[in-house]
Design an enzyme around this catalytic site. Structure first.
Site, PDB file in Angstrom:
ATOM      1  N   ARG A  50     -28.317  -4.282 -19.745  1.00  0.00           N
ATOM      2  CA  ARG A  50     -27.119  -4.847 -20.403  1.00  0.00           C
ATOM      3  C   ARG A  50     -27.133  -4.507 -21.891  1.00  0.00           C
ATOM      4  O   ARG A  50     -26.105  -4.306 -22.520  1.00  0.00           O
ATOM      5  CB  ARG A  50     -27.030  -6.356 -20.169  1.00  0.00           C
ATOM      6  CG  ARG A  50     -25.860  -7.007 -20.898  1.00  0.00           C
ATOM      7  CD  ARG A  50     -25.375  -8.329 -20.297  1.00  0.00           C
ATOM      8  NE  ARG A  50     -26.425  -9.160 -19.754  1.00  0.00           N
ATOM      9  CZ  ARG A  50     -27.343  -9.834 -20.467  1.00  0.00           C
ATOM     10  NH1 ARG A  50     -27.333  -9.771 -21.789  1.00  0.00           N
ATOM     11  NH2 ARG A  50     -28.252 -10.565 -19.867  1.00  0.00           N
ATOM     12  N   TYR A 102       1.108  -0.385 -25.514  1.00  0.00           N
ATOM     13  CA  TYR A 102       0.676  -0.574 -24.128  1.00  0.00           C
ATOM     14  C   TYR A 102       0.891  -2.045 -23.721  1.00  0.00           C
ATOM     15  O   TYR A 102       0.420  -2.958 -24.397  1.00  0.00           O
ATOM     16  CB  TYR A 102      -0.797  -0.180 -23.967  1.00  0.00           C
ATOM     17  CG  TYR A 102      -1.339  -0.516 -22.602  1.00  0.00           C
ATOM     18  CD1 TYR A 102      -0.763   0.042 -21.464  1.00  0.00           C
ATOM     19  CD2 TYR A 102      -2.391  -1.401 -22.446  1.00  0.00           C
ATOM     20  CE1 TYR A 102      -1.241  -0.283 -20.201  1.00  0.00           C
ATOM     21  CE2 TYR A 102      -2.876  -1.723 -21.188  1.00  0.00           C
ATOM     22  CZ  TYR A 102      -2.291  -1.160 -20.065  1.00  0.00           C
ATOM     23  OH  TYR A 102      -2.754  -1.493 -18.824  1.00  0.00           O
ATOM     24  N   ASP A 174      -5.594   2.523 -31.720  1.00  0.00           N
ATOM     25  CA  ASP A 174      -5.762   2.897 -30.315  1.00  0.00           C
ATOM     26  C   ASP A 174      -5.418   4.387 -30.225  1.00  0.00           C
ATOM     27  O   ASP A 174      -4.263   4.785 -30.378  1.00  0.00           O
ATOM     28  CB  ASP A 174      -4.829   2.050 -29.439  1.00  0.00           C
ATOM     29  CG  ASP A 174      -5.032   2.320 -27.940  1.00  0.00           C
ATOM     30  OD1 ASP A 174      -5.351   3.469 -27.581  1.00  0.00           O
ATOM     31  OD2 ASP A 174      -4.842   1.386 -27.139  1.00  0.00           O
ATOM     32  N   LYS A 199      -8.454   7.051 -19.381  1.00  0.00           N
ATOM     33  CA  LYS A 199      -7.370   8.031 -19.412  1.00  0.00           C
ATOM     34  C   LYS A 199      -7.930   9.434 -19.698  1.00  0.00           C
ATOM     35  O   LYS A 199      -8.540  10.028 -18.830  1.00  0.00           O
ATOM     36  CB  LYS A 199      -6.327   7.583 -20.440  1.00  0.00           C
ATOM     37  CG  LYS A 199      -5.946   6.092 -20.327  1.00  0.00           C
ATOM     38  CD  LYS A 199      -5.242   5.728 -19.044  1.00  0.00           C
ATOM     39  CE  LYS A 199      -5.084   4.230 -18.830  1.00  0.00           C
ATOM     40  NZ  LYS A 199      -4.421   3.480 -19.887  1.00  0.00           N
TER      41      LYS A 199
HETATM   42  C1  LIG Z   1      -4.398   2.067 -20.272  1.00  0.00           C
HETATM   43  C2  LIG Z   1      -4.353   1.714 -21.721  1.00  0.00           C
HETATM   44  C3  LIG Z   1      -5.127   0.654 -22.221  1.00  0.00           C
HETATM   45  C4  LIG Z   1      -5.949  -0.251 -21.332  1.00  0.00           C
HETATM   46  O1  LIG Z   1      -7.066   0.383 -20.818  1.00  0.00           O
HETATM   47  P1  LIG Z   1      -7.760   0.004 -19.397  1.00  0.00           P
HETATM   48  O2  LIG Z   1      -8.840   1.025 -19.313  1.00  0.00           O
HETATM   49  O3  LIG Z   1      -6.698   0.125 -18.354  1.00  0.00           O
HETATM   50  O4  LIG Z   1      -8.269  -1.388 -19.530  1.00  0.00           O
HETATM   51  C5  LIG Z   1      -5.098   0.423 -23.599  1.00  0.00           C
HETATM   52  N1  LIG Z   1      -4.342   1.173 -24.414  1.00  0.00           N
HETATM   53  C6  LIG Z   1      -3.577   2.192 -23.965  1.00  0.00           C
HETATM   54  C7  LIG Z   1      -2.752   2.980 -24.913  1.00  0.00           C
HETATM   55  C8  LIG Z   1      -3.558   2.494 -22.599  1.00  0.00           C
HETATM   56  O5  LIG Z   1      -2.776   3.495 -22.152  1.00  0.00           O
END
Ligand SMILES: *Cc1c(COP(=O)(O)O)cnc(C)c1O
Length: 376
Positions: A50, A102, A174, A199
């Site tokens: 962890r 998002y 982000d 992604k």
């Molecule tokens: C998908 C996404 C998230 C969330 O991520 P997860 O891996 O699904 O928890 C956050 N920010 C953006 C821009 C996203 O496209």
């Protein structure tokens, strides 16, 4: 030596032949626990998984190198990575964030600020004056997402960061959509970068993951690592290995995906069945000049379109594609198409006739032909 180029870093950052047997592919260490020395110490640096495992360390060092940060912390999802940052928010403190971003992040901002008694100010992230007004006085966190999901709005990273810092805020970006291939937020002074690594970093739609990268503050990095232990939500060894493996081809994939996306955006912008295309690479995008100035190597590979004829026409179009698969998410090698409002659900402000496209690495000609027949 000068900083190695993108693909060199993608292949070699935090990766060397294994010292024990010379394996070129990184071994996967599934062990949850590590041996102590006779004196009770941990001479090889690991204790319990962890807290840290070799595969996660390699991944974190690789992402930190790509973003140009001091260190990174990997989590079991993008929202878990966001949560580590939102834990910095105390009662009565202010979070300023984009209202168009998002969907899951905006919901998280609302829930977390309510639970913590913090103040949430949702703004138009493409308007520096609105950000300035919202952070006025003092703010703890300024959250940026650029380009945004799903409307591809662009925030001026340099201007917004300066405004955030003037108000004493930590500035978070982000960088999921742009990836370090197209945008390096730290070069504009941003303090923290977050990724849904699910992604593009993962790139194959098979690993849920998130990463926070710290530009240079060791205390902040340690605080995020402490949260990773406290929340007990680190990325597992196999998932870390998958992600590190995928990043070897990040530059190749994302550059090809961006080229395909631009061609598709241009095709759709000229199509009579399309009302509007949202893509910062188009010269008609309101923030094209800004995107051209702060992004490099491409404008990302997600675009959204409003289809003439409303929700029904949009759903019908998505129903006819043969290469684009109807599914949520983005950033994988396969192209996806999604009716966004219906996955966001009640309260969604996304136009009902909007389809979001994630362009994969298939031949752009095949993707164009697929869209042409679906729109016919
Ligand atoms: C998908 C996404 C998230 C969330 O991520 P997860 O891996 O699904 O928890 C956050 N920010 C953006 C821009 C996203 O496209």
């Amino acid at each position: 030596m000068k900083r190695p180029g993108l693909n060199t870093q993608c292949v070699h950052a935090a990766h060397a032949p294994d010292a024990a047997v010379g394996a070129i592919a990184e071994p996967i260490y599934l062990s949850t626990t590590f041996e102590r020395g006779a004196d009770g110490s941990y001479p090889r640096g690991y204790r319990y998984s962890r807290e840290g495992t070799p595969n996660r360390t390699a991944l974190e060092e690789c992402v930190a190198a790509l973003e140009g940060g001091a260190g990174a912390v990997a989590f079991a999802s993008g929202l878990a990575a966001n949560m580590a940052v939102l834990d910095l928010l105390g009662a009565g403190e202010r979070l300023v964030a984009p209202g168009e971003a998002y969907y899951g992040s905006v919901k998280q901002f609302r829930d977390v600020s309510r639970q913590r008694g913090a103040l949430l100010e949702l703004v138009d992230g493409s308007d520096p004056a609105a950000i300035r007004a919202a952070v006025a006085g003092r703010a703890r966190l300024l959250w940026i997402e650029t380009p945004t999901n799903p409307l591809l709005n662009v925030t001026d990273l340099e201007a917004a960061t300066a405004i955030g810092h003037d108000a004493g805020a930590l500035v978070v970006c982000d960088n999921t959509f742009a990836t370090p291939v197209c945008q390096r937020p730290f070069s504009f002074g941003v303090d923290l970068v977050v990724h849904s690594a699910t992604k593009y970093l993962g790139g194959h739609s098979d690993v849920l993951s998130g990463v926070v990268v710290v530009r240079d503050d060791p205390a902040l990095l340690e605080r995020l690592r402490a949260w990773q232990r406290t929340a007990g939500s680190p990325l597992a060894p196999f998932d870390s290995w998958l992600l590190r493996r995928s990043i070897a081809t990040l530059g190749l994939r994302v550059r090809a995906q961006c080229q395909g996306a631009l061609r598709i955006a241009e095709f759709l912008a000229a199509h009579p069945a399309v009302e509007r295309v949202f893509y910062p690479g188009l010269t008609s995008h309101p923030a094209h000049a800004l995107a051209a100035a702060q992004m490099h190597g491409g404008y990302g590979a997600v675009l959204s379109v409003c289809i003439a004829g409303g929700a029904e026409a949009a759903l019908r179009t998505a129903g006819r594609t043969r290469i684009f698969t109807r599914a949520t998410s983005l950033g994988g090698v396969e192209s996806l198409i999604e009716h966004r409002a219906s996955i966001e659900g009640p309260g969604s402000r996304t136009p009902q006739n909007l389809l979001r496209l994630s362009v994969g690495i298939e031949e752009p000609e095949d993707l164009l032909e697929d869209l042409a027949q679906a729109l016919a």
